[in-house]
Motif scaffolding. Structure first.
Motif, PDB file in Angstrom:
ATOM      1  N   ASP A 301       0.844  -1.201   0.000  1.00 49.04           N
ATOM      2  CA  ASP A 301       0.000   0.000   0.000  1.00 49.04           C
ATOM      3  C   ASP A 301       0.884   1.258   0.000  1.00 49.04           C
ATOM      4  O   ASP A 301       0.675   2.189  -0.777  1.00 49.04           O
ATOM      5  N   GLY A 302       1.927   1.240   0.851  1.00 56.92           N
ATOM      6  CA  GLY A 302       2.836   2.390   0.936  1.00 56.92           C
ATOM      7  C   GLY A 302       3.537   2.643  -0.394  1.00 56.92           C
ATOM      8  O   GLY A 302       3.571   3.765  -0.907  1.00 56.92           O
ATOM      9  N   VAL A 303       4.061   1.571  -1.006  1.00 55.75           N
ATOM     10  CA  VAL A 303       4.819   1.712  -2.256  1.00 55.75           C
ATOM     11  C   VAL A 303       3.921   2.215  -3.381  1.00 55.75           C
ATOM     12  O   VAL A 303       4.353   3.021  -4.220  1.00 55.75           O
ATOM     13  N   LEU A 304       2.656   1.779  -3.372  1.00 55.30           N
ATOM     14  CA  LEU A 304       1.741   2.251  -4.418  1.00 55.30           C
ATOM     15  C   LEU A 304       1.438   3.739  -4.243  1.00 55.30           C
ATOM     16  O   LEU A 304       1.225   4.459  -5.210  1.00 55.30           O
ATOM     17  N   LYS A 305       1.449   4.200  -2.981  1.00 58.50           N
ATOM     18  CA  LYS A 305       1.191   5.638  -2.751  1.00 58.50           C
ATOM     19  C   LYS A 305       2.436   6.477  -3.044  1.00 58.50           C
ATOM     20  O   LYS A 305       2.361   7.539  -3.621  1.00 58.50           O
ATOM     21  N   HIS A 306       3.596   5.984  -2.612  1.00 55.85           N
ATOM     22  CA  HIS A 306       4.875   6.667  -2.886  1.00 55.85           C
ATOM     23  C   HIS A 306       5.993   5.649  -2.722  1.00 55.85           C
ATOM     24  O   HIS A 306       6.211   5.152  -1.601  1.00 55.85           O
ATOM     25  N   ALA A 307       6.681   5.341  -3.831  1.00 50.93           N
ATOM     26  CA  ALA A 307       7.669   4.249  -3.820  1.00 50.93           C
ATOM     27  C   ALA A 307       8.672   4.381  -2.673  1.00 50.93           C
ATOM     28  O   ALA A 307       9.090   3.397  -2.066  1.00 50.93           O
ATOM     29  N   GLN A 308       9.048   5.650  -2.374  1.00 52.79           N
ATOM     30  CA  GLN A 308      10.121   5.806  -1.380  1.00 52.79           C
ATOM     31  C   GLN A 308       9.707   5.488   0.053  1.00 52.79           C
ATOM     32  O   GLN A 308      10.529   5.512   0.970  1.00 52.79           O
ATOM     33  N   THR A 309       8.413   5.177   0.245  1.00 53.63           N
ATOM     34  CA  THR A 309       8.025   4.804   1.613  1.00 53.63           C
ATOM     35  C   THR A 309       8.789   3.559   2.065  1.00 53.63           C
ATOM     36  O   THR A 309       9.166   3.447   3.225  1.00 53.63           O
ATOM     37  N   TYR A 310       8.988   2.628   1.111  1.00 55.02           N
ATOM     38  CA  TYR A 310       9.712   1.403   1.488  1.00 55.02           C
ATOM     39  C   TYR A 310      10.840   1.058   0.529  1.00 55.02           C
ATOM     40  O   TYR A 310      11.335  -0.058   0.554  1.00 55.02           O
ATOM     41  N   GLU A 311      11.221   1.982  -0.360  1.00 55.89           N
ATOM     42  CA  GLU A 311      12.316   1.703  -1.303  1.00 55.89           C
ATOM     43  C   GLU A 311      13.333   2.819  -1.242  1.00 55.89           C
ATOM     44  O   GLU A 311      13.023   3.948  -1.634  1.00 55.89           O
ATOM     45  N   ILE A 312      14.541   2.509  -0.757  1.00 56.92           N
ATOM     46  CA  ILE A 312      15.557   3.570  -0.721  1.00 56.92           C
ATOM     47  C   ILE A 312      16.372   3.610  -2.013  1.00 56.92           C
ATOM     48  O   ILE A 312      17.045   4.589  -2.312  1.00 56.92           O
TER      49      ILE A 312
END
Ligand code: KIV
Ligand code: ZN
Length: 385
Positions: A301-312
């Motif tokens: 859900d986080g990545v779909l809203k904004h990739a950088q929530t869980y991807e550095i």
């Protein structure tokens, strides 16, 4: 921004991985990919170790024009002569000569006193200097050596003509703080150290090779050695792809840059894995299959809203096409809906709910739900009235 040189030893220390044996065409293919990756130096092999390695090093030196090619030699005249024969056709040939400096290696392996080791190191650097203008000298097992002795021998080999000083953590014994302190000590206690490159070479026995290499850079190392996928003796060497990406991602904290073309990382990793037969663990940093895969509903859900929530790291940065949202028991509705869209389905909220319920049931018996599984569920849902 300070520049850190990358010395790749995939074809020498990497090939020392138990069970790995690369032939001449395979080594050349890897060398060409390392050139595309943008390493500054590549160690093509250990010419005196076998006729096959000699020929591979010679072919690589004669073919690669944009990277300095080096070969390993013990502190023995015949090794240095053989290395010269293999490397002399190179665009920018350099020798890598080593001798052990730790008490245990000097006493039991070399059976030499510290004074004899200094004399041999100096004699061999002077001998090599008659042919090579660039000479890397390594103090094998530096991290278990006496610091005062290390400073003394380094001063003498620099005077004899060494242009790079390498301080290996040969047995992967050191920690970041301790390894960094060794570089600080050498920088402060060796005259003329500013005139040479200072290099780090770390093994991963305690899982700290990359961290130790970064500590060395923070304390004055201008070159870092390692291999692609971290392959090498025992637990391997520092993984260059991890190191280069860490320096890039944390430029806010570490003002260093390398010449590596990061987009070539995945291709290099895949090639080396294929030719060495050493599989990359799924969870390996930067190049593992799971490095850009998300399974939990919260993360998806986080990545779909904004990739950088869980991807550095962006997958594109290292040459991976895209991230992936794996459909499994932790996946949530948001990712499920997104997946249906990707598969070309526009369903009512009611049908989506039904499909999601069936999907969740399936995840109790299957770790990963494939697109085919989803097609089956969706066909059933659509044919139901
Ligand atoms: O780990 C090591 O000490 C080496 C040397 C030969 C440089 O690989
Ligand atoms: Zn090594």
């Amino acid at each position: 921004m300070a520049h850190v040189k990358i010395f790749d030893t995939t074809l020498r220390d990497g090939e020392q991985s138990p069970g790995v044996n690369l032939n001449r065409p395979e080594k050349l293919e890897i060398a060409k990919q390392l050139e595309r990756l943008g390493v500054d130096v590549m160690e093509a092999g250990f010419p005196a170790s076998s006729q096959g390695d000699f020929e591979s090093v010679r072919e690589i030196a004669n073919t690669i024009r944009n990277v300095s090619v080096t070969g390993l030699a013990r502190a023995v005249k015949s090794d240095i002569d053989t290395a010269w024969e293999a490397l002399k056709g190179g665009a920018d040939p350099r020798l890598h000569v080593f001798i052990a400096t730790s008490p245990i290696h000097m006493e039991y392996k070399l059976k030499k006193t510290p004074d004899e080791v200094v004399a041999k190191a100096v004699e061999m650097v002077k001998y090599a200097k008659q042919r090579f203008s660039k000479i890397e000298w390594s103090a094998e097992d530096a991290s278990r050596s006496d610091l005062k002795f290390l400073a003394r021998i380094i001063e003498e080999v620099i005077d004899a003509g060494a242009t790079v000083i390498n301080l290996p953590d040969t047995v992967g014994y050191t920690t970041p703080y301790e390894y960094g302190k060794m570089f600080e000590y050498i920088k402060q206690n060796v005259p003329n150290i500013e005139k040479v490159d200072l290099s780090a070479h770390c093994h991963d026995d305690l899982g700290m090779a990359v961290a130790n290499s970064i500590a060395a850079v923070e304390n004055g190392a201008t070159q870092v050695e390692g291999t692609i996928n971290g392959i090498g003796e025992r637990a391997g060497n520092a993984a260059l792809e991890e190191l280069a990406v860490a320096l890039k991602i944390r430029q806010d904290f570490y003002p260093y840059e390398t010449n590596l073309v990061l987009k070539e990382i995945k291709r290099s990793s895949d090639l080396i894995s294929k030719l060495t037969g050493m599989q990359v663990p799924r969870n390996k940093a930067v190049v593992g299959q799971n490095a850009f895969a998300h399974e939990s509903g919260i993360h998806q859900d986080g990545v779909l809203k904004h990739a950088q929530t869980y991807e550095i790291i962006t997958p594109e940065m290292v040459g991976v096409k895209s991230n992936s949202l794996v459909m499994g028991k932790h996946s949530g509705k948001h990712a499920f809906k997104d997946k249906l869209k990707q598969l070309g389905y526009e369903l009512s909220e009611e049908k989506i709910f039904e499909a999601f319920t069936e999907f969740k049931k399936l995840t109790d018996s299957k770790k990963e739900v494939t697109d085919d599984d989803l097609f089956t569920i969706l066909t059933e849902i659509q044919t139901m009235t």
